[in-house]
Design a protein around this motif. Structure first.
Motif, short mmCIF file in Angstrom:
data_model
loop_
_atom_site.label_atom_id
_atom_site.label_comp_id
_atom_site.label_asym_id
_atom_site.label_seq_id
_atom_site.Cartn_x
_atom_site.Cartn_y
_atom_site.Cartn_z
N HIS B 85 0.85 -1.19 0.00
CA HIS B 85 0.00 0.00 0.00
C HIS B 85 0.89 1.25 0.00
N VAL B 86 0.51 2.26 -0.81
CA VAL B 86 1.31 3.49 -0.88
C VAL B 86 0.68 4.56 -0.01
N ILE B 87 1.55 5.28 0.74
CA ILE B 87 1.12 6.55 1.34
C ILE B 87 2.09 7.61 0.79
N ALA B 88 1.53 8.65 0.13
CA ALA B 88 2.37 9.68 -0.49
C ALA B 88 2.00 11.04 0.07
N PHE B 89 3.02 11.85 0.30
CA PHE B 89 2.83 13.15 0.93
C PHE B 89 3.18 14.26 -0.06
N ARG B 90 2.25 15.26 -0.21
CA ARG B 90 2.52 16.41 -1.06
C ARG B 90 3.02 15.97 -2.45
N GLY B 91 4.17 16.49 -2.88
CA GLY B 91 4.70 16.17 -4.21
C GLY B 91 5.11 14.73 -4.37
N LEU B 110 -0.48 17.72 -4.54
CA LEU B 110 -0.57 18.96 -5.30
C LEU B 110 -0.04 18.71 -6.71
N PRO B 111 -0.54 19.50 -7.69
CA PRO B 111 -0.04 19.32 -9.04
C PRO B 111 1.40 19.81 -9.16
N GLY B 112 2.14 19.27 -10.14
CA GLY B 112 3.54 19.62 -10.30
C GLY B 112 3.76 21.11 -10.52
N ARG B 113 2.83 21.78 -11.19
CA ARG B 113 3.05 23.21 -11.45
C ARG B 113 3.08 24.01 -10.15
N LEU B 158 12.80 19.69 -13.41
CA LEU B 158 11.80 20.68 -13.02
C LEU B 158 10.72 20.81 -14.10
N ALA B 159 11.14 20.76 -15.38
CA ALA B 159 10.16 20.86 -16.47
C ALA B 159 9.22 19.65 -16.45
N ALA B 160 9.76 18.46 -16.17
CA ALA B 160 8.91 17.25 -16.13
C ALA B 160 7.94 17.33 -14.96
N ILE B 161 8.42 17.84 -13.82
CA ILE B 161 7.54 17.97 -12.66
C ILE B 161 6.41 18.96 -12.97
N GLU B 162 6.77 20.05 -13.64
CA GLU B 162 5.74 21.07 -13.93
C GLU B 162 4.57 20.48 -14.73
N ARG B 163 4.83 19.47 -15.54
CA ARG B 163 3.77 18.86 -16.37
C ARG B 163 3.04 17.74 -15.63
N LEU B 177 -5.48 18.87 5.39
CA LEU B 177 -5.66 19.57 6.66
C LEU B 177 -6.95 20.38 6.62
N ASP B 178 -7.51 20.63 7.80
CA ASP B 178 -8.71 21.46 7.94
C ASP B 178 -8.56 22.81 7.25
N SER B 179 -7.35 23.36 7.30
CA SER B 179 -7.11 24.71 6.76
C SER B 179 -7.03 24.72 5.24
N ASP B 180 -7.05 23.56 4.61
CA ASP B 180 -6.90 23.46 3.15
C ASP B 180 -8.29 23.39 2.52
N PRO B 181 -8.66 24.39 1.68
CA PRO B 181 -10.01 24.39 1.12
C PRO B 181 -10.23 23.39 -0.02
N LEU B 182 -9.19 22.73 -0.48
CA LEU B 182 -9.37 21.79 -1.59
C LEU B 182 -10.18 20.57 -1.16
#
Lengths: 100, 222
Positions: B85-91, B110-113, B158-163, B177-182
């Motif tokens: 099982h994967v647990i991934a954080f942020r990027g 979050l998206p790479g951009r 960085l260019a690959a991450i942006e896409r 988190l509670d503070s995150d409106p997404l």
């Protein structure tokens, strides 16, 4: 009222009190400043240059977190010493963005 | 690869956030993996090429190498454990792409951009302090590696991450988190430790997240 849309969710920020509370929460969460100390900040409390926690690296995180929570976009050329000078200046700047 | 807990049963493999955020959250993610061992899960924390204990220079790293390395780590665990099982954080969610795993759980993905925008702002702040000029758009343009917060980063990476976008195929659970409106499957109270200049930890949030992960994996059949 500002409505920023992120993947299906709308952020509603519709009064100055909400902006004030969000700025205080972000100063606490991002800079690790004690909640009681942040609660005592007044409009003329100096920030940049006065808080050792607020270095230029921390400014980047602070502004990005404020963008996320208030659903606004801050352009890089809008970031200057003036908007970060005091708690009141930062709150007014963010309210100007969020309450458009 | 750091390993935690039992040598059989289900295993949880963690993908840390990218770049500076990884340093700020590593102790927190280790706390979550330790909490998971108390709930019967083994844990694994791989170092991606060019990060942590890896012998490869950071500027040699590419996103496809990271994705392939993470997949290899999931494959290497499979013979030992009943399920992976994967647990991934942020990027870290951008690196969790190809692994053949039973379930995925992402915390504040979050998206790479957005990852690149954050990096650009850090580089801009450093340039302003040093009195030099920096154009955030130059980060993903072809050129020599760029130094940000002490790391030399490859612009092709960085260019690959942006896409890149986080994987969206089920079974996937998203927690924020509670503070995150997404939007998310669940919002929990806590602070965004990845924004702190100094690494910090939050054992209360780590325990809440470990409970959520354990419940999620159980709800998918373990």
């Amino acid at each position: 009222m500002s409505r920023a849309h992120f993947s299906g969710v709308a952020v509603h920020i519709d009064d100055n009190e909400q902006v004030d509370a969000t700025v205080r929460a972000v100063l606490h969460d991002v800079l690790g400043i004690d909640a009681a100390r942040v609660a005592a900040f007044r409009s003329d409390t100096p920030l940049f240059g006065a808080l050792p926690e607020l270095d230029s690296m921390a400014v980047a995180g602070l502004l990005t977190e404020l963008e996320d929570r208030l659903g606004v976009l801050i352009e890089d050329d809008e970031v200057d010493g003036e908007m970060l000078e005091t708690f009141g200046a930062l709150t007014r700047f963010m309210a100007g963005k969020a309450l458009q | 690869m750091l390993r935690f807990g039992p040598a059989s049963g289900p295993v949880v493999i963690a993908a840390l956030p990218l770049f500076e955020e990884a340093n700020r959250t590593r102790a927190f993610v280790v706390t979550i993996l330790r909490q998971l061992t108390l709930r019967g899960f083994a844990g694994a924390l791989p170092d991606l090429p060019g990060t942590g204990e890896s012998l490869i220079e950071t500027e040699q790293a590419s996103l496809s190498d990271w994705i392939a390395a993470f997949k290899s780590a999931t494959v290497a665990l499979r013979p030992t454990y009943d399920s992976v099982h994967v647990i991934a954080f942020r990027g870290g969610a951008l690196v969790d792409r190809d692994g053949a795993v039973e379930t995925r759980w992402h915390f504040s993905p979050l998206p790479g951009r957005t990852v690149i925008r954050d990096l650009g702002r850090i580089a801009l702040a450093a340039a302003k302090e040093a009195g030099t000029h920096f154009d955030p758009a130059s980060l993903t343009a072809p050129g020599l590696p760029v130094e940000i917060a002490g790391n030399r980063l490859n612009r092709a990476l960085l260019a690959a991450i942006e896409r890149a976008e986080p994987i969206a195929s089920p079974p996937l659970r998203i927690v924020r988190l509670d503070s995150d409106p997404l939007t998310a499957d669940r919002h929990l109270p806590g602070m965004p430790l990845w924004r702190r200049s100094d690494p910090d930890n939050d054992s209360t949030l780590a325990a809440l997240l470990a409970d959520d992960i354990a419940g999620w994996i159980a709800s998918c059949g373990g």
